[in-house]
Design an enzyme around this catalytic site. Structure first.
Site, PDB file in Angstrom:
ATOM      1  N   LYS A  22       0.904  -1.370  -0.027  1.00 58.03           N
ATOM      2  CA  LYS A  22       0.103   0.110  -0.168  1.00 58.03           C
ATOM      3  C   LYS A  22       0.969   1.305  -0.095  1.00 58.03           C
ATOM      4  CE  LYS A  22      -1.843   1.582   3.889  1.00 58.03           C
ATOM      5  NZ  LYS A  22      -1.660   3.409   4.165  1.00 58.03           N
ATOM      6  N   ASN A  23       1.820   1.221   0.900  1.00 62.41           N
ATOM      7  CA  ASN A  23       2.724   2.702   0.968  1.00 62.41           C
ATOM      8  C   ASN A  23       3.630   2.838  -0.025  1.00 62.41           C
ATOM      9  OD1 ASN A  23       1.039   3.085   3.363  1.00 62.41           O
ATOM     10  ND2 ASN A  23       2.578   2.338   4.776  1.00 62.41           N
ATOM     11  N   ARG A  93      -4.934  10.003   3.015  1.00 62.95           N
ATOM     12  CA  ARG A  93      -3.799  10.613   3.719  1.00 62.95           C
ATOM     13  C   ARG A  93      -2.675  10.806   2.919  1.00 62.95           C
ATOM     14  NH1 ARG A  93      -4.285  12.849   7.408  1.00 62.95           N
ATOM     15  NH2 ARG A  93      -1.845  13.571   7.065  1.00 62.95           N
ATOM     16  N   CYS A 117      -5.044  12.416  12.024  1.00 67.11           N
ATOM     17  CA  CYS A 117      -5.891  11.055  12.138  1.00 67.11           C
ATOM     18  C   CYS A 117      -5.840  10.726  13.370  1.00 67.11           C
ATOM     19  CB  CYS A 117      -5.084  10.183  11.109  1.00 67.11           C
ATOM     20  SG  CYS A 117      -3.519   9.883  11.593  1.00 67.11           S
ATOM     21  N   ARG A 122      -0.669  14.758  11.995  1.00 66.17           N
ATOM     22  CA  ARG A 122       0.257  14.370  10.672  1.00 66.17           C
ATOM     23  C   ARG A 122       1.082  15.690  10.002  1.00 66.17           C
ATOM     24  NH1 ARG A 122      -1.550   9.036   9.593  1.00 66.17           N
ATOM     25  NH2 ARG A 122       0.210   8.965   8.088  1.00 66.17           N
ATOM     26  N   PRO A 123       2.125  16.049  10.746  1.00 64.20           N
ATOM     27  CA  PRO A 123       2.620  17.390  10.097  1.00 64.20           C
ATOM     28  C   PRO A 123       3.155  17.307   8.609  1.00 64.20           C
ATOM     29  CG  PRO A 123       4.041  16.534  12.023  1.00 64.20           C
ATOM     30  CD  PRO A 123       2.759  15.753  11.860  1.00 64.20           C
ATOM     31  N   ILE A 124       3.482  18.320   8.047  1.00 68.36           N
ATOM     32  CA  ILE A 124       4.098  18.154   6.619  1.00 68.36           C
ATOM     33  C   ILE A 124       5.284  19.115   6.680  1.00 68.36           C
ATOM     34  CG2 ILE A 124       2.201  17.001   5.332  1.00 68.36           C
ATOM     35  CD1 ILE A 124       1.875  19.661   4.171  1.00 68.36           C
ATOM     36  N   ASP A 125       5.758  19.820   7.834  1.00 70.15           N
ATOM     37  CA  ASP A 125       6.869  20.846   7.761  1.00 70.15           C
ATOM     38  C   ASP A 125       7.885  20.445   7.005  1.00 70.15           C
ATOM     39  OD1 ASP A 125       6.706  19.257  10.387  1.00 70.15           O
ATOM     40  OD2 ASP A 125       8.514  20.014  10.482  1.00 70.15           O
ATOM     41  N   GLN A 126       8.128  19.176   7.132  1.00 73.38           N
ATOM     42  CA  GLN A 126       9.597  18.725   6.449  1.00 73.38           C
ATOM     43  C   GLN A 126       9.311  18.646   4.640  1.00 73.38           C
ATOM     44  OE1 GLN A 126      12.467  18.069   7.966  1.00 73.38           O
ATOM     45  NE2 GLN A 126      11.279  19.461   9.583  1.00 73.38           N
ATOM     46  N   ASP A 307       3.958   0.458  11.987  1.00 74.80           N
ATOM     47  CA  ASP A 307       2.715  -0.104  11.590  1.00 74.80           C
ATOM     48  C   ASP A 307       2.304  -1.429  11.708  1.00 74.80           C
ATOM     49  OD1 ASP A 307       3.009   1.901   8.513  1.00 74.80           O
ATOM     50  OD2 ASP A 307       2.659   2.503  10.351  1.00 74.80           O
ATOM     51  N   ARG A 399      -8.910   0.067   4.032  1.00 75.43           N
ATOM     52  CA  ARG A 399      -8.099   0.913   3.148  1.00 75.43           C
ATOM     53  C   ARG A 399      -6.562   0.357   2.940  1.00 75.43           C
ATOM     54  NH1 ARG A 399      -6.319   5.543   6.605  1.00 75.43           N
ATOM     55  NH2 ARG A 399      -5.059   5.532   4.747  1.00 75.43           N
TER      56      ARG A 399
HETATM   57  C1  EPZ Z   1       4.072   7.068   6.525  1.00 78.55           C
HETATM   58  O1  EPZ Z   1       3.235   8.110   7.102  1.00 78.55           O
HETATM   59  C2  EPZ Z   1       3.161   5.675   6.405  1.00 78.55           C
HETATM   60  N1  EPZ Z   1       1.982   6.080   5.480  1.00 78.55           N
HETATM   61  C3  EPZ Z   1       2.328   5.485   7.862  1.00 78.55           C
HETATM   62  O2  EPZ Z   1       1.847   4.208   7.820  1.00 78.55           O
HETATM   63  C4  EPZ Z   1       3.790   5.139   8.624  1.00 78.55           C
HETATM   64  O3  EPZ Z   1       3.359   4.713  10.126  1.00 78.55           O
HETATM   65  C5  EPZ Z   1       4.663   6.164   8.623  1.00 78.55           C
HETATM   66  O4  EPZ Z   1       5.160   6.489   7.258  1.00 78.55           O
HETATM   67  C6  EPZ Z   1       5.952   5.798   9.509  1.00 78.55           C
HETATM   68  O5  EPZ Z   1       6.458   4.529   8.889  1.00 78.55           O
HETATM   69  C7  EPZ Z   1       2.334   5.897   4.165  1.00 78.55           C
HETATM   70  O6  EPZ Z   1       3.228   5.711   3.716  1.00 78.55           O
HETATM   71  C8  EPZ Z   1       0.860   6.386   3.407  1.00 78.55           C
HETATM   72  P1  EPZ Z   1       6.297   9.772   8.774  1.00 78.55           P
HETATM   73  P2  EPZ Z   1       3.913   9.253   7.133  1.00 78.55           P
HETATM   74  O7  EPZ Z   1       6.428  11.063   7.816  1.00 78.55           O
HETATM   75  O8  EPZ Z   1       4.929   9.500   6.016  1.00 78.55           O
HETATM   76  C9  EPZ Z   1       6.905  13.329  12.020  1.00 78.55           C
HETATM   77  C10 EPZ Z   1      -0.254   2.831   7.606  1.00 78.55           C
HETATM   78  O9  EPZ Z   1      -0.563   2.339   8.710  1.00 78.55           O
HETATM   79  N2  EPZ Z   1       6.962  14.383  10.838  1.00 78.55           N
HETATM   80  O10 EPZ Z   1       7.456   9.048   8.311  1.00 78.55           O
HETATM   81  O11 EPZ Z   1       2.917  10.173   7.227  1.00 78.55           O
HETATM   82  C11 EPZ Z   1       5.458  12.537  12.087  1.00 78.55           C
HETATM   83  O12 EPZ Z   1       4.720  13.406  12.954  1.00 78.55           O
HETATM   84  C12 EPZ Z   1       0.231   4.276   7.829  1.00 78.55           C
HETATM   85  O13 EPZ Z   1      -0.011   2.273   6.508  1.00 78.55           O
HETATM   86  C13 EPZ Z   1       7.169  15.479  10.964  1.00 78.55           C
HETATM   87  O14 EPZ Z   1       7.389  15.845  12.308  1.00 78.55           O
HETATM   88  O15 EPZ Z   1       4.897   9.242   8.277  1.00 78.55           O
HETATM   89  C14 EPZ Z   1       5.947  11.118  12.853  1.00 78.55           C
HETATM   90  O16 EPZ Z   1       5.968  11.600  14.199  1.00 78.55           O
HETATM   91  C15 EPZ Z   1      -0.073   4.948   9.072  1.00 78.55           C
HETATM   92  N3  EPZ Z   1       6.924  16.356   9.865  1.00 78.55           N
HETATM   93  C16 EPZ Z   1       7.267  10.829  12.116  1.00 78.55           C
HETATM   94  O17 EPZ Z   1       7.746  12.040  11.570  1.00 78.55           O
HETATM   95  C17 EPZ Z   1       7.126  16.080   8.744  1.00 78.55           C
HETATM   96  O18 EPZ Z   1       6.903  16.811   7.841  1.00 78.55           O
HETATM   97  C18 EPZ Z   1       7.114  10.000  11.009  1.00 78.55           C
HETATM   98  O19 EPZ Z   1       6.205  10.242  10.069  1.00 78.55           O
HETATM   99  C19 EPZ Z   1       6.378  14.473   8.349  1.00 78.55           C
HETATM  100  C20 EPZ Z   1       6.689  13.971   9.452  1.00 78.55           C
END
Ligand code: EPZ
Length: 428
Positions: A22-23, A93, A117, A122-126, A307, A399
């Site tokens: 999926k991811n 998402r 969620c 779920r921030p996207i600042d990075q 996950d 999903r």
């Molecule tokens: C992906 O989410 C996956 N989703 C998530 O899987 C998974 O839990 C996560 O990666 C971690 O492996 C998809 O790939 C669609 P991250 P993502 O950015 O990309 C922080 C599932 O069950 N962060 O790696 O949103 C964030 O808050 C889903 O399939 C920032 O601070 O996760 C978290 O603490 C649920 N700023 C950490 O980083 C940002 O800009 C990891 O988040 C982005 C993230």
């Protein structure tokens, strides 16, 4: 409204075939936007997130044609819009990947972002830090729930992620593949789906090296051409069925996997007393004795995946002692523990840590799925419990798990989907 009804306490025995990841798929499909020709994507999982991605592509003007149940052909040449509206983006998402691909292809993108969620913000600042470093302008304030990014010319740059982020790593790759010059992305995430997206982009003619390590080098290229690509098997679907085999003291042969992607899961299940046998592109999991308690700490890949945290916690709830589960990735991914307690689990949650006192058995109860993986955990608990478990809000589960009921029934589970008129759905 759909509900799963499970009659638990049965050993599950037989073969399960894992679908596409999926991811990886939710990023590869938006990445097709970057191509100057049609792409054929194989091993697509049959899950609702994917169909939402197709709807978004069609809304942008692309041609989307299913060749068979797992293969899609997408022609992005007719795309005429760079805006992903809220009514579509809110259903998935990962719609934020269209930000990176539309920006990378057209120099402009506008995507509505779904809210947080069920396990935290779920921030996207990075993501935005990366786009800005590449020369895009991103307004400081989000207006009307829409994120907009524009650039007359994207220029390669060095970017150091403050947080190891799967989404930001992929989204910055999507924006940088056609930028002018070289981008060095450091502190990058290393998940298998990151490598899969990089391999897909390279199959289209991109020049990306180092995916799967924490430094990814992207040399911008002027054009990306169409290609045919097959998505890798889903690491988390495989891990979920591994946990199901252990929880039901069953014997499952799980096919179409990449054992290397499962190493942390196999190691943890072995520590808990399961027998895990790797055979080419298959793993066989059995659990003859008691489930041994142990501690779990989720980490970015190659650590134990967040996950898989809810799913492995069900086993710990049934283990022979006290176990500590720490989720270092998400701040609030234990809401499912309340539902497990309704089934007899003994657990305490304090922020990012949950402590489980193993109990000899769980009993069936009416529960709900709070999110995708929490829902999978409730299925595992229902399969292991004595009695009947009914799970509400199963749309979350569907999903990310294709043909879940069919695959479970094929190995002996007594599970079925029941439709309930929404007024009778249980209150939250
Ligand atoms: C992906 O989410 C996956 N989703 C998530 O899987 C998974 O839990 C996560 O990666 C971690 O492996 C998809 O790939 C669609 P991250 P993502 O950015 O990309 C922080 C599932 O069950 N962060 O790696 O949103 C964030 O808050 C889903 O399939 C920032 O601070 O996760 C978290 O603490 C649920 N700023 C950490 O980083 C940002 O800009 C990891 O988040 C982005 C993230």
């Amino acid at each position: 409204m759909s509900r799963y009804r499970i009659e638990g306490g049965r050993r599950l025995v037989g073969e399960v075939t894992i679908g596409g990841a999926k991811n990886a798929a939710v990023a590869v499909i938006p990445a097709v936007v970057l191509s100057d020709g049609p792409c054929r994507i194989e091993n697509i999982p049959n899950i609702s997130d994917i169909f939402v991605s197709f709807d978004i592509l069609k809304a942008l003007g692309a041609q989307v044609r299913m060749i068979n149940k797992t293969t899609v052909e997408i022609d992005p040449r007719t795309i005429c819009s760079h805006v992903v509206p809220h009514e579509l983006a809110r259903n998935m998402r990962a719609s934020y990947y269209f930000l990176g691909s539309l920006l990378g292809k057209f120099g402009t993108a506008k995507v509505s972002l779904p809210g947080g969620c069920n396990f935290g913000v779920r921030p996207i600042d990075q993501h935005l830090k990366g786009f800005t470093a590449l020369g895009a302008s991103v307004p400081a304030m989000i207006e009307n729930g829409m994120i907009e990014a524009t650039a007359t010319q994207l220029i390669g740059n060095s970017i150091y992620l403050d947080v190891v982020s799967v989404g930001a790593t992929i989204n910055i790759m999507l924006a940088a593949v056609k930028a002018r010059g070289i981008t060095i992305l450091e502190n990058a995430a290393k998940e298998p789906h990151i490598v899969d997206v990089a391999n897909f982009l390279n199959a289209m003619g991109a020049d990306i090296r180092g995916a799967g390590t924490d430094v990814i080098k992207i040399c911008g290229v002027p054009h990306l051409h169409g290609t045919t690509y097959s998505i890798i098997p889903d690491q988390i679907e495989a891990g979920t069925f591994m946990a199901i085999a252990a929880a039901t003291h069953g014997d499952l042969l799980i096919k179409n996997v990449i054992p290397k992607h499962l190493e942390s899961i196999s190691a943890k299940l072995t520590e808990m007393g399961a027998q895990v046998e790797e055979i080419d592109d298959m793993v066989r999991v059995t659990m003859d004795g008691p489930i041994k308690h142990c501690n779990v700490k989720t980490m970015p890949h190659p650590g134990f995946p967040t996950d898989m945290q809810p799913q492995i916690a069900v086993l710990l709830a049934l283990s022979d002692g006290t176990s500590i589960v720490t989720d270092t990735v998400w701040e609030n991914r234990f809401r499912y523990v309340d539902e497990l307690r309704r089934m007899g689990a003994q657990a305490q949650v304090n922020g990012k840590v949950a402590v489980f006192e193993g109990v000899p058995m769980l009993t069936g109860a009416p529960v709900k799925a709070y999110d995708l993986r929490a829902g999978a955990a409730m299925v595992i608990a229902g399969l292991a419990a004595q009695g009947i478990t009914e799970i509400d809000d199963v749309h979350y589960i569907e999903r990310g798990y294709e043909y879940f009921i069919e695959k479970l029934r094929a190995v002996g589970a007594e599970i079925r989907r029941v439709e309930i008129p929404s007024p009778f759905a249980r209150r939250a």
